[in-house]
Design a protein around this motif. Structure first.
Motif, PDB file in Angstrom:
ATOM      1  N   ALA A 195      22.171  13.202  -5.211  1.00 35.95           N
ATOM      2  CA  ALA A 195      22.034  14.580  -3.975  1.00 35.95           C
ATOM      3  C   ALA A 195      22.830  15.607  -3.691  1.00 35.95           C
ATOM      4  O   ALA A 195      22.042  15.927  -2.446  1.00 35.95           O
ATOM      5  N   SER A 196      23.654  15.598  -4.723  1.00 37.89           N
ATOM      6  CA  SER A 196      24.132  17.078  -3.558  1.00 37.89           C
ATOM      7  C   SER A 196      23.116  18.267  -4.676  1.00 37.89           C
ATOM      8  O   SER A 196      23.535  19.620  -3.841  1.00 37.89           O
ATOM      9  N   VAL A 197      22.695  18.182  -6.056  1.00 39.91           N
ATOM     10  CA  VAL A 197      21.475  19.126  -5.836  1.00 39.91           C
ATOM     11  C   VAL A 197      20.472  19.142  -4.681  1.00 39.91           C
ATOM     12  O   VAL A 197      19.514  20.277  -4.630  1.00 39.91           O
ATOM     13  N   LEU A 198      19.697  18.166  -4.122  1.00 38.63           N
ATOM     14  CA  LEU A 198      19.008  17.833  -3.647  1.00 38.63           C
ATOM     15  C   LEU A 198      19.464  18.265  -1.762  1.00 38.63           C
ATOM     16  O   LEU A 198      18.668  18.942  -1.449  1.00 38.63           O
ATOM     17  N   CYS A 199      19.960  18.118  -1.402  1.00 39.41           N
ATOM     18  CA  CYS A 199      20.637  19.604  -0.450  1.00 39.41           C
ATOM     19  C   CYS A 199      21.112  20.352  -0.443  1.00 39.41           C
ATOM     20  O   CYS A 199      20.409  21.054   0.244  1.00 39.41           O
ATOM     21  N   VAL A 200      20.846  20.900  -1.956  1.00 35.22           N
ATOM     22  CA  VAL A 200      21.428  22.570  -1.894  1.00 35.22           C
ATOM     23  C   VAL A 200      19.489  23.220  -1.831  1.00 35.22           C
ATOM     24  O   VAL A 200      19.079  24.144  -1.498  1.00 35.22           O
ATOM     25  N   VAL A 201      18.398  22.722  -3.244  1.00 36.15           N
ATOM     26  CA  VAL A 201      17.252  22.967  -2.899  1.00 36.15           C
ATOM     27  C   VAL A 201      16.569  22.557  -1.622  1.00 36.15           C
ATOM     28  O   VAL A 201      15.953  23.586  -0.890  1.00 36.15           O
ATOM     29  N   ILE A 202      17.341  21.580  -1.011  1.00 34.43           N
ATOM     30  CA  ILE A 202      16.672  21.822   0.901  1.00 34.43           C
ATOM     31  C   ILE A 202      17.644  22.846   1.247  1.00 34.43           C
ATOM     32  O   ILE A 202      16.306  23.429   2.251  1.00 34.43           O
ATOM     33  N   ALA A 203      18.441  22.926   1.242  1.00 35.20           N
ATOM     34  CA  ALA A 203      19.062  24.124   1.856  1.00 35.20           C
ATOM     35  C   ALA A 203      18.039  25.864   1.700  1.00 35.20           C
ATOM     36  O   ALA A 203      17.794  26.515   2.676  1.00 35.20           O
ATOM     37  N   VAL A 204      18.395  26.055  -0.071  1.00 34.23           N
ATOM     38  CA  VAL A 204      17.029  26.840  -0.445  1.00 34.23           C
ATOM     39  C   VAL A 204      16.027  27.120   0.447  1.00 34.23           C
ATOM     40  O   VAL A 204      15.300  28.150   0.322  1.00 34.23           O
ATOM     41  N   ALA A 205      15.426  26.311   0.385  1.00 33.34           N
ATOM     42  CA  ALA A 205      13.173  25.277   0.619  1.00 33.34           C
ATOM     43  C   ALA A 205      13.649  25.922   1.874  1.00 33.34           C
ATOM     44  O   ALA A 205      12.514  27.563   2.739  1.00 33.34           O
ATOM     45  N   ALA A 206      14.647  25.730   3.019  1.00 33.80           N
ATOM     46  CA  ALA A 206      14.183  25.603   4.542  1.00 33.80           C
ATOM     47  C   ALA A 206      14.542  27.252   4.604  1.00 33.80           C
ATOM     48  O   ALA A 206      13.587  27.856   5.870  1.00 33.80           O
ATOM     49  N   ASP A 207      15.780  27.857   3.922  1.00 32.26           N
ATOM     50  CA  ASP A 207      16.027  28.948   4.357  1.00 32.26           C
ATOM     51  C   ASP A 207      14.928  30.477   3.621  1.00 32.26           C
ATOM     52  O   ASP A 207      14.276  30.971   4.729  1.00 32.26           O
ATOM     53  N   LEU A 208      14.211  29.741   2.730  1.00 32.96           N
ATOM     54  CA  LEU A 208      12.948  30.716   2.462  1.00 32.96           C
ATOM     55  C   LEU A 208      11.348  30.328   3.234  1.00 32.96           C
ATOM     56  O   LEU A 208      10.768  31.388   3.656  1.00 32.96           O
ATOM     57  N   LEU A 209      11.506  28.933   3.590  1.00 33.22           N
ATOM     58  CA  LEU A 209      10.476  28.870   4.582  1.00 33.22           C
ATOM     59  C   LEU A 209      10.479  29.551   6.193  1.00 33.22           C
ATOM     60  O   LEU A 209       9.443  29.994   5.890  1.00 33.22           O
ATOM     61  N   LEU A 210      11.759  29.794   6.302  1.00 35.89           N
ATOM     62  CA  LEU A 210      11.950  30.404   7.778  1.00 35.89           C
ATOM     63  C   LEU A 210      12.307  31.694   7.201  1.00 35.89           C
ATOM     64  O   LEU A 210      11.277  32.620   8.121  1.00 35.89           O
ATOM     65  N   LEU A 211      12.251  32.356   6.109  1.00 38.04           N
ATOM     66  CA  LEU A 211      12.260  33.858   5.776  1.00 38.04           C
ATOM     67  C   LEU A 211      10.860  34.528   5.595  1.00 38.04           C
ATOM     68  O   LEU A 211      10.453  34.993   7.054  1.00 38.04           O
ATOM     69  N   GLY A 212       9.941  33.425   5.336  1.00 33.70           N
ATOM     70  CA  GLY A 212       8.738  33.456   5.208  1.00 33.70           C
ATOM     71  C   GLY A 212       8.155  33.725   6.647  1.00 33.70           C
ATOM     72  O   GLY A 212       6.544  34.492   6.823  1.00 33.70           O
ATOM     73  N   VAL A 213       8.726  32.342   7.542  1.00 32.01           N
ATOM     74  CA  VAL A 213       7.832  32.332   9.257  1.00 32.01           C
ATOM     75  C   VAL A 213       8.516  34.232  10.284  1.00 32.01           C
ATOM     76  O   VAL A 213       7.901  34.628  10.528  1.00 32.01           O
ATOM     77  N   GLN A 214       9.360  34.318   9.318  1.00 34.07           N
ATOM     78  CA  GLN A 214      10.162  36.051   9.902  1.00 34.07           C
ATOM     79  C   GLN A 214       9.476  37.214   9.643  1.00 34.07           C
ATOM     80  O   GLN A 214       8.474  37.399  10.763  1.00 34.07           O
ATOM     81  N   ARG A 215       8.668  36.847   7.900  1.00 33.79           N
ATOM     82  CA  ARG A 215       7.680  38.156   7.865  1.00 33.79           C
ATOM     83  C   ARG A 215       7.083  38.181   8.376  1.00 33.79           C
ATOM     84  O   ARG A 215       5.898  38.947   9.017  1.00 33.79           O
ATOM     85  N   LEU A 216       5.964  36.838   8.442  1.00 28.32           N
ATOM     86  CA  LEU A 216       4.697  36.681   9.600  1.00 28.32           C
ATOM     87  C   LEU A 216       5.194  37.687  10.846  1.00 28.32           C
ATOM     88  O   LEU A 216       3.927  38.192  11.601  1.00 28.32           O
TER      89      LEU A 216
END
Length: 226
Positions: A195-216
């Motif tokens: 569960a802890s690792v999945l929280c980290v994965v979600i946080a990293v994925a969300a950050d990368l997704l928003l970073l991609g949106v920001q660049r677009l």
């Protein structure tokens, strides 16, 4: 009697593939709840933070109270925040969302306001000279130019929300935090780690997704090759 050598669940190991395969539905439900609570809190926080930041930008006297209030809210411990909101929302998912919304305001308001303040005054004057009214100026000029700072705040607020959702386990709505909480109480190593690792994965994925949106959305901020 010793556990079979291939039974990592019986041996209560930290890394256990059998836990993933046997609790797939439980994990999926926890991930979905985690994502729903995070998305709802950040979206509502953004809807509230945007007009507050615009208000603070338009009327300088409002800047101090707005920033001061949101900063005070951020300093309230999460357990105390949920306790204060409990009479209003009861033991529900709304309680967790409301608490996370209040926490997100500090990050969102400050960054949106910083972005709006960074818009050059000559740009505003040029837009007014072209006949832009206050609303059109805000939507077509100020907000687009404030996007880099606003998106930076949104990314931080989202990652923070992913982490804070786990605290909602105290009222039964913590997404993956529910698994972490019960796993710690029963010393179920695989559940706590997964569960802890999945929280980290979600946080990293969300950050990368928003970073991609920001660049677009902000192509002008990309580095131009020499």
């Amino acid at each position: 009697m010793t556990a079979p050598p291939d039974d990592c669940l019986a041996r209560n190991e930290w890394i256990c593939g059998a836990y993933l395969s046997s609790r797939r539905e439980i994990l999926w439900d926890a991930v979905l709840q985690h994502l729903q609570l995070t998305a709802a809190s950040v979206a509502l926080g953004l809807l509230i933070a945007l007009p507050l930041a615009v208000l603070a930008r338009r009327w300088r006297w409002a800047s101090g109270p707005v920033l001061g209030l949101t900063t005070v809210l951020y300093t309230i411990p999460s357990l105390a925040m949920f306790s204060l909101l409990l009479p209003v929302y009861g033991l529900s998912a709304s309680l967790v969302v409301a608490g996370l919304v209040l926490y997100s305001l500090t990050l969102l308001v400050r960054n949106i306001l910083a972005g709006l303040r960074a818009v050059p005054e000559e740009t505003r004057q040029a837009a007014r000279g072209m006949g832009y009214g206050p609303v059109r100026l805000l939507l077509a000029v100020e907000l687009p130019l404030a996007l880099p700072a606003a998106m930076a705040g949104l990314r931080i607020a989202t990652v923070s929300a992913v982490s804070l959702v786990t605290v909602g386990a105290i009222v039964g709505y913590g997404g993956l935090g529910n698994l972490i909480y019960t796993g710690m109480n029963s010393y179920f190593k695989a559940q706590v780690l997964t569960a802890s690792v999945l929280c980290v994965v979600i946080a990293v994925a969300a950050d990368l997704l928003l970073l991609g949106v920001q660049r677009l959305l902000t192509p002008w901020t990309r580095a131009v090759p020499a």
